[in-house]
Design an enzyme around this catalytic site. Structure first.
Site, short mmCIF file in Angstrom:
data_model
loop_
_atom_site.label_atom_id
_atom_site.label_comp_id
_atom_site.label_asym_id
_atom_site.label_seq_id
_atom_site.Cartn_x
_atom_site.Cartn_y
_atom_site.Cartn_z
N GLU A 37 1.00 -1.60 0.40
CA GLU A 37 -0.14 0.06 0.11
C GLU A 37 1.01 1.15 0.04
O GLU A 37 1.76 1.51 0.84
CB GLU A 37 -0.89 -0.04 1.39
CG GLU A 37 -1.86 1.15 1.08
CD GLU A 37 -2.85 1.05 2.27
OE1 GLU A 37 -2.47 0.09 3.84
OE2 GLU A 37 -3.27 2.25 2.27
N ARG A 268 5.67 -12.28 10.22
CA ARG A 268 6.26 -11.37 9.53
C ARG A 268 7.92 -11.35 10.45
O ARG A 268 8.73 -11.76 10.93
CB ARG A 268 5.89 -9.55 9.62
CG ARG A 268 5.47 -9.79 11.29
CD ARG A 268 4.77 -8.73 11.62
NE ARG A 268 4.00 -8.43 10.27
CZ ARG A 268 3.63 -7.26 9.68
NH1 ARG A 268 4.34 -6.24 9.79
NH2 ARG A 268 2.41 -6.75 9.11
N LYS A 278 4.32 0.43 9.42
CA LYS A 278 4.67 1.75 8.97
C LYS A 278 4.10 2.75 9.60
O LYS A 278 4.94 4.50 9.85
CB LYS A 278 3.87 1.78 7.67
CG LYS A 278 5.21 1.05 6.24
CD LYS A 278 4.25 1.07 4.95
CE LYS A 278 2.92 -0.07 5.07
NZ LYS A 278 2.72 -0.04 3.28
P1 ATP Z 1 3.20 -2.71 8.46
O1 ATP Z 1 1.79 -3.75 8.95
O2 ATP Z 1 4.78 -2.56 8.23
O3 ATP Z 1 2.99 -1.21 9.12
P2 ATP Z 1 1.82 -3.43 5.86
O4 ATP Z 1 1.84 -4.76 5.65
O5 ATP Z 1 0.45 -2.71 5.93
O6 ATP Z 1 3.23 -2.37 6.71
P3 ATP Z 1 1.57 -3.68 3.25
O7 ATP Z 1 2.65 -1.99 1.90
O8 ATP Z 1 0.56 -3.79 2.61
O9 ATP Z 1 2.87 -2.99 4.23
O10 ATP Z 1 2.39 -4.91 2.47
C1 ATP Z 1 2.91 -4.84 1.17
C2 ATP Z 1 3.46 -6.51 1.80
O11 ATP Z 1 4.70 -6.57 3.15
C3 ATP Z 1 2.04 -7.64 2.27
O12 ATP Z 1 2.34 -8.69 1.91
C4 ATP Z 1 2.72 -7.19 3.87
O13 ATP Z 1 2.21 -8.46 4.34
C5 ATP Z 1 3.75 -7.47 3.51
N1 ATP Z 1 5.66 -7.49 4.73
C6 ATP Z 1 4.98 -6.03 5.50
N2 ATP Z 1 5.21 -6.38 6.84
C7 ATP Z 1 6.59 -6.79 6.79
C8 ATP Z 1 7.25 -8.14 7.58
N3 ATP Z 1 7.11 -7.18 8.86
N4 ATP Z 1 7.78 -9.45 7.35
C9 ATP Z 1 7.51 -9.64 5.96
N5 ATP Z 1 6.34 -9.06 5.61
C10 ATP Z 1 5.88 -7.50 5.95
#
Ligand code: ATP
Ligand code: MG
Length: 567
Positions: A37, A268, A278
């Site tokens: 996103e 994650r 984020k």
């Molecule tokens: P955050 O949880 O860090 O605020 P988010 O997961 O909402 O961010 P997205 O833009 O939705 O951010 O993430 C894009 C992709 O990255 C998703 O498929 C998510 O599962 C993966 N992702 C996000 N954070 C992690 C992490 N710490 N480790 C592995 N994959 C991740």
């Protein structure tokens, strides 16, 4: 390639993919994606996901898409889109031109929503979001049905059309899936599919005033792109039944069913001394705890890049930590080890003095300069050597002198002889003090017979220290970093506490008066070096020939483990 030849042990996702290939589940296709996103910069956790998805596609001759999940115009911006593209590219994951935006699918999603209304599987609800939450129930207690749940198909179609046409204010109505208010899985209790939001979108402008919710949109995006393995983090495990429900509902009665991807969840990445959501990273930026998203202390890809980390090291790190089904926290020292190993092979050696102490060689001719030869990288014979100017007045590291040496201190002290790296043996004769009693200069003698750093009579010294020629050195700013958070788990604060509590006030130390060997003035931003005995450094974006600025990427060894054990 997928099922022949020896291979390293597979992680559980690779096993699933191989099994699917064996059984021909997707006609031999492997198609993955990274769906960020655009509401912030990417962090090292995203790197894990990017490299996992891209790696799977690459290993199996498949395809990898980069897709922006841009369904929430309130939080999304073009700046984030641009940064994400740059970061994925920098990591080396190639989407081969398949760059997509969920917002390009808004028409299709809306059409499917109308089909669900027509099938009696979705309804327009006039409850406020507070009422919806209040009536949702709890895991052990069923929710209450909305009084609008049994509107006629005609009324729903008409209201939804008018929602889309902009007749109602924000929040006045929603479109909800009609599933089961008593389901033990709360995600299935008539989730919201569309909300009214009169907010322009960074790509679609003001064409839409209703926007799809993530849960409605996400699985459809994967379906539209023909994604075979929809890989996400564990928190989406109990959203999977909803994604399945949506696709099954669309497919009900459809002669040509739409594609139904397979979702796989993995743990994650979490790192010690780091926050990784984020939202928190945005707070660090907005509240000026750091200088920006690309502050070298940030776990963002942009921050790691600016600090001097390499894509190769990050890829190696992600390989080493592997992919698991249970959450755990990785020691940040592991990432530092990877960049150290990478740069040890590649980074040219240079001499730099961070805290200069003046040294005058009393027996060296005044006004004379000679060029000494210094090896660029002992790990790489092809790296060759370079000339380094030497003269009567030098700088050495303040730490390399002790007037009263403690036991085992073999560096410079009165009467002691040491080697100056690739230069001469020198002996300290005297320490000169200023009026305040502080040592401001050492008076030393050098042995002209030791040019290059060895004595013809075979005598040995116990230490080799680095130096620069005072007259030739360039003055520079050097930034040293410590963990951004003191606590290994900054989020694990006691009840009522704040994760900011453990922010490290000393995470950035700026040295304004470092002295570097002259060639470093020409280093371009992003160029990396080993400064002898001090660590690996990278020219910062702020660098210029007039005012070089360097970031320390890592020290030469992992000193944290030791320090933490002591304190
Ligand atoms: P955050 O949880 O860090 O605020 P988010 O997961 O909402 O961010 P997205 O833009 O939705 O951010 O993430 C894009 C992709 O990255 C998703 O498929 C998510 O599962 C993966 N992702 C996000 N954070 C992690 C992490 N710490 N480790 C592995 N994959 C991740
Ligand atoms: Mg997310």
């Amino acid at each position: 390639m997928s099922s022949s030849g020896p291979k390293a042990s597979l992680n559980f996702i690779e096993e699933i993919v191989e099994e699917d290939l064996r059984t021909g589940r997707w006609d031999g296709r492997v198609h993955t994606r990274f769906p960020p996103e655009p509401n912030g910069y990417l962090h090292i956790g995203h790197a894990k996901s990017i490299l996992l998805n891209w790696g799977l596609a690459r290993r199996h001759g498949g395809q990898f898409n980069l897709r922006f999940d841009d369904t929430n115009p309130v939080k999304e911006e073009q700046e984030y889109v641009d940064s994400i593209i740059q970061d994925v590219q920098w990591l080396g994951a190639d989407w081969e031109g398949r760059l997509f935006f969920a917002s390009d699918y808004f028409d299709q999603m809306c059409q499917w929503a109308i089909e669900l209304i027509e099938k009696g599987k979705a309804y327009v609800c006039d409850l406020t979001s507070e009422q919806v939450s209040a009536m949702r129930g709890a895991p052990t207690r069923p929710g209450q049905e909305s009084p609008y749940r049994n509107r006629s198909v005609e009324e729903n179609l008409d209201l939804f059309r008018r929602m889309r046409a902009g007749e109602f204010p924000d929040g006045a109505r929603t479109l909800r899936a009609k599933i089961d208010m008593a389901s033990p899985n709360l995600n299935l209790r008539d989730p919201i599919m569309y909300r009214i939001l009169h907010t322009p979108h960074h790509r679609t402008g003001d064409r839409w005033c209703i926007y799809p919710m993530y849960d409605w949109a996400h699985g459809l995006e994967d379906s539209i792109e023909g994604i075979t393995h929809s890989i996400c983090t564990l928190e989406f495990e109990n959203h999977r039944p909803l994604y399945d429900w949506f696709i099954d509902a669309i497919n009900e009665g459809r002669p040509e069913p739409i594609h139904h991807p397979r979702q796989i969840e993995f743990a994650r990445l979490a790192l010690t001394h780091t926050v990784m959501s984020k939202r928190r990273l945005l707070e660090l930026v907005r509240e000026h705890h750091v200088r920006g998203w690309d502050d070298p202390r940030m776990p963002t890809i942009a921050g790691l890049r600016r600090r001097g980390h390499t894509p190769e090291a990050i890829r190696e790190f992600c390989q080493r930590i592997g992919v698991a089904k249970a959450n755990s926290t990785v020691d940040i020292a592991q990432l530092e080890d990877c960049v150290r190993e990478d740069l040890n092979r590649r980074a040219p050696r240079r001499m730099a003095v961070l805290r200069p102490l003046r040294v005058v060689l009393t027996n060296y001719p005044e006004g004379q300069t000679e060029q000494l030869e210094a090896v660029n990288n002992p790990e790489n014979p092809d790296a060759g050597s370079r000339p380094v100017p030497f003269s009567r007045v030098l700088y050495i590291e303040r730490d390399d002198f002790r007037e009263v040496p403690p036991p085992k201190f073999h560096r410079l002290s009165p009467g002691k002889e040491v080697r100056l790296r690739c230069a001469y043996f020198v002996t300290c004769q005297e320490a000169v003090r200023d009026a305040a009693g502080e040592i401001i200069e050492l008076r030393c003698t050098y042995d002209p017979a030791t040019r290059g750093g060895s004595a013809p009579d075979g005598r040995k010294v116990k230490a080799t220290i680095h130096w620069v020629s005072a007259e030739h050195a360039v003055q520079a700013e050097v930034r040293l970093f410590d963990h951004l958070f003191r606590a290994a788990d900054p989020s694990g604060v006691p009840e009522g506490g704040d994760w900011r509590q453990s922010l490290n006030p000393h995470s950035l130390e700026t040295i304004g008066d470092a002295r570097l060997e002259p060639g470093l003035a020409a280093a371009g931003a992003g160029e990396r070096f080993q400064f002898e005995r001090l660590g690996y450094f990278c020219a910062d974006l702020d660098t210029s020939p007039q005012r070089p600025v360097f970031n320390r990427i890592v020290t030469l060894r992992d000193t944290w483990a030791k320090i933490e054990r002591r304190s």
